[in-house]
Design a protein around this motif. Structure first.
Motif, short mmCIF file in Angstrom:
data_model
loop_
_atom_site.label_atom_id
_atom_site.label_comp_id
_atom_site.label_asym_id
_atom_site.label_seq_id
_atom_site.Cartn_x
_atom_site.Cartn_y
_atom_site.Cartn_z
N GLY A 71 0.83 -1.20 0.00
CA GLY A 71 0.00 0.00 0.00
C GLY A 71 0.86 1.25 0.00
N LYS A 72 0.24 2.40 -0.17
CA LYS A 72 1.03 3.63 -0.25
C LYS A 72 1.77 3.90 1.05
N LYS A 73 1.12 3.66 2.19
CA LYS A 73 1.74 3.92 3.49
C LYS A 73 2.07 2.60 4.18
N ALA A 74 3.33 2.47 4.56
CA ALA A 74 3.78 1.25 5.23
C ALA A 74 3.42 1.29 6.71
N ARG A 75 3.28 0.10 7.27
CA ARG A 75 3.09 0.00 8.71
C ARG A 75 4.38 0.33 9.45
N GLY A 76 5.50 -0.05 8.89
CA GLY A 76 6.80 0.18 9.50
C GLY A 76 7.89 -0.40 8.62
N PHE A 77 9.06 -0.66 9.23
CA PHE A 77 10.21 -1.19 8.50
C PHE A 77 10.62 -2.54 9.09
N ASP A 286 18.70 8.88 7.24
CA ASP A 286 18.25 9.76 6.16
C ASP A 286 17.56 8.97 5.05
N THR A 287 18.07 7.77 4.76
CA THR A 287 17.42 6.95 3.73
C THR A 287 16.03 6.53 4.17
N LEU A 288 15.89 6.12 5.43
CA LEU A 288 14.56 5.75 5.94
C LEU A 288 13.61 6.95 5.91
N LYS A 289 14.12 8.12 6.24
CA LYS A 289 13.27 9.32 6.21
C LYS A 289 12.79 9.61 4.79
N ARG A 290 13.69 9.47 3.83
CA ARG A 290 13.30 9.73 2.44
C ARG A 290 12.26 8.72 1.96
N ILE A 291 12.38 7.48 2.42
CA ILE A 291 11.38 6.46 2.07
C ILE A 291 10.03 6.85 2.66
N THR A 292 10.03 7.35 3.88
CA THR A 292 8.77 7.79 4.51
C THR A 292 8.18 8.99 3.80
N ILE A 293 9.01 9.96 3.48
CA ILE A 293 8.55 11.17 2.79
C ILE A 293 7.88 10.81 1.46
N ALA A 294 8.43 9.81 0.77
CA ALA A 294 7.86 9.39 -0.52
C ALA A 294 6.46 8.80 -0.37
N GLN A 295 6.10 8.39 0.86
CA GLN A 295 4.77 7.82 1.10
C GLN A 295 3.73 8.89 1.43
N CYS A 296 4.18 10.12 1.68
CA CYS A 296 3.29 11.17 2.17
C CYS A 296 2.52 11.87 1.05
N ASP A 297 1.32 12.31 1.38
CA ASP A 297 0.56 13.15 0.47
C ASP A 297 1.09 14.58 0.57
N GLY A 299 1.69 18.13 1.51
CA GLY A 299 1.36 18.89 2.72
C GLY A 299 1.30 18.06 3.99
N GLU A 300 1.43 16.75 3.88
CA GLU A 300 1.37 15.89 5.06
C GLU A 300 2.66 15.99 5.86
N GLN A 301 2.54 15.93 7.17
CA GLN A 301 3.71 16.01 8.05
C GLN A 301 4.42 14.66 8.08
N TRP A 302 5.54 14.56 7.39
CA TRP A 302 6.24 13.29 7.26
C TRP A 302 6.86 12.84 8.58
N PHE A 303 7.28 13.77 9.42
CA PHE A 303 8.00 13.38 10.64
C PHE A 303 7.09 12.59 11.57
N GLU A 304 5.83 12.98 11.66
CA GLU A 304 4.90 12.25 12.52
C GLU A 304 4.71 10.83 12.00
N LEU A 305 4.54 10.68 10.68
CA LEU A 305 4.41 9.35 10.09
C LEU A 305 5.68 8.54 10.32
N PHE A 306 6.83 9.16 10.20
CA PHE A 306 8.11 8.48 10.39
C PHE A 306 8.22 7.91 11.81
N GLN A 307 7.87 8.70 12.80
CA GLN A 307 7.95 8.24 14.18
C GLN A 307 6.96 7.09 14.44
N GLN A 308 5.79 7.17 13.85
CA GLN A 308 4.82 6.08 13.99
C GLN A 308 5.37 4.80 13.36
N GLN A 309 5.99 4.93 12.20
CA GLN A 309 6.54 3.76 11.53
C GLN A 309 7.70 3.16 12.32
#
Length: 437
Positions: A71-77, A286-297, A299-309
């Protein structure tokens, strides 16, 4: 047994054709590309698609490969971390040393915690990368090089001149570890001799060579040993045994999950990991962050999604473990001592020099059970200080649940190490299970 030998045989073939960390990453990249992974440049934007397979490299000596979630957004790594480097001898700049206008030696320094005595009286060669000038002064060209045959050797001093050699002789690194390259002839020019050899090998002009990173290595191929071929002997099992198995598992289990699946192979673990391409660098985070950012819509706050993942992620820090040595039983803990071909090892330490705790160890133990693989423990004797791994380093930079594991091997950090054939199959099965569920 035939299938077990296949895993060890493939590993030895990979090691034989990967004489330096730069060859390791090049050959790993080729393996990934053949399996449908796309090589991304760190300098380009990451345009990642669900279920897509990608990899990036750093310094030509480290690599992170991953498959996006379905899916577009991963549960985690789901991560496996290992390292590409092994203890060895590095050739210094201006290395030529002449003796009596007859012998030609090369000046070297020790990289990592090598067992130095194992480097004597062996056919050796040198491999690595050569940096060549281009039109862009900030973008020179890297060229891989590996000398054929065995042009180098470090001869021992005869016992008649070194009677204490078998009684704890101290090796002098600056004197004793200079490999012999050959006999000086009339065509010899001391200044830049090695650079001239490199230029000839690569087909470039010597004056375009800016520098080099060259390391010595054993030229003898890996082989099976033991009465029933239950062991395999080769260099760099620590830690290419783990790195190769993690890439193998990632490639084999290519059905996308709700998680991003990744294999991370860092450099410089043997000297502390605090380099641009080491596990202690920003490369991983940084690579994990970029992977998370690529999943974001937008204007979405990527950092919050990153911490959840991260909170739902898991890292297997995979590095080799010390097996019970039959000649030195007193060096082992009295109840936690892994045996060769007894299965993967969970490494634990009260000092937290390993990142394992009850939760992460329990997760890995259950993973082994699901894969039908035996599992062992390693804890140092309470009066012997042990080593450490990339596990504690990565958890210092990222809040992620981590376990330290590895296969039990003998002769760790020797020029040739001894692994168990069954263990190489076991760890591959565990990684397959991990990437499959």
């Amino acid at each position: 047994m035939a299938m077990q030998k296949q895993y060890a045989r493939e590993l030895m073939r990979f090691i034989d054709k990967s004489p330096s960390v730069y060859h390791v990453i090049k050959n790993a990249g080729t393996k990934l590309e053949e399996a449908g992974f796309t090589h991304l440049n760190l300098s380009d934007a990451f345009n990642l698609k669900p279920a897509g397979k990608y990899f990036v490299t750093a310094n030509g000596s480290a690599l992170i490969a991953w498959q996006m979630s379905r899916g577009k957004k991963a549960r985690g790594f789901k991560l496996v971390g290992s390292h590409s480097d092994s203890p060895c001898l590095r050739i210094k700049p201006h290395p030529e040393v002449t003796v009596q206008d007859h012998y030609l030696k090369l000046n070297t320094e020790v990289y990592g915690g090598a067992i130095l005595s194992t480097w004597f009286d062996r056919p050796l060669s040198a491999a690595g990368r050569v940096v060549v000038r281009t039109d862009d002064p900030l973008a020179p060209k890297d060229m891989l090089v590996s000398f054929k045959g065995a042009p180098l050797i470090i001869p021992n001093l005869a016992i008649h001149m070194n009677r204490e050699v078998n009684d704890g002789y101290k090796i002098e690194r600056q004197k004793d570890l200079l490999p012999l390259l050959g006999i000086i002839n009339k065509k010899f020019e001391k200044d830049g001799y090695l650079v001239k050899l490199l230029a000839k090998q690569l087909g470039v002009s010597a004056d375009t060579i800016l520098d080099f990173d060259l390391y010595l290595h054993d030229t003898q191929p890996g082989c099976f040993c033991g009465y029933s071929d239950e062991f395999f002997s080769t260099g760099k099992i620590d830690n290419l045994g783990m790195a190769y198995a993690s890439l193998d598992g990632l490639i084999a289990q290519d059905t996308p999950l709700d998680y991003v699946k990744a294999a991370c192979v860092f450099d410089n673990e043997e000297v502390g990991s605090e380099t641009m391409q080491g596990a202690g660098s920003p490369f991983f985070a940084d690579t994990l962050k970029r992977i998370t950012i690529a999943q974001c819509d937008a204007g979405e706050q990527w950092f919050e999604l990153f911490q959840q993942q991260l909170s739902r992620s898991f890292l297997i820090s995979a590095d080799q473990a010390h097996a019970y040595h039959p000649n030195y039983p007193e060096k082992n803990d009295i109840t936690n001592f892994p045996l060769v071909n007894g299965g993967p090892v969970i490494k634990l330490a009260a000092s937290m020099s390993y990142a394992s705790d009850g939760v992460s160890a329990g997760i890995f133990r259950d993973l082994c059970k699901r894969a039908g693989v035996p599992c062992q423990n390693f804890v140092n004797r309470s009066d012997i200080k042990g080593g450490t791994t990339i596990g504690p380093i990565t958890t210092t930079n990222l809040m992620i649940k981590t376990v330290d594991v590895g296969n039990p091997i003998l002769s760790m950090h020797s020029i040739r190490e001894l692994g168990g054939v069954a263990d190489q199959e076991y760890i591959t099965q565990v990684f397959n299970q991990y990437y499959k569920e």
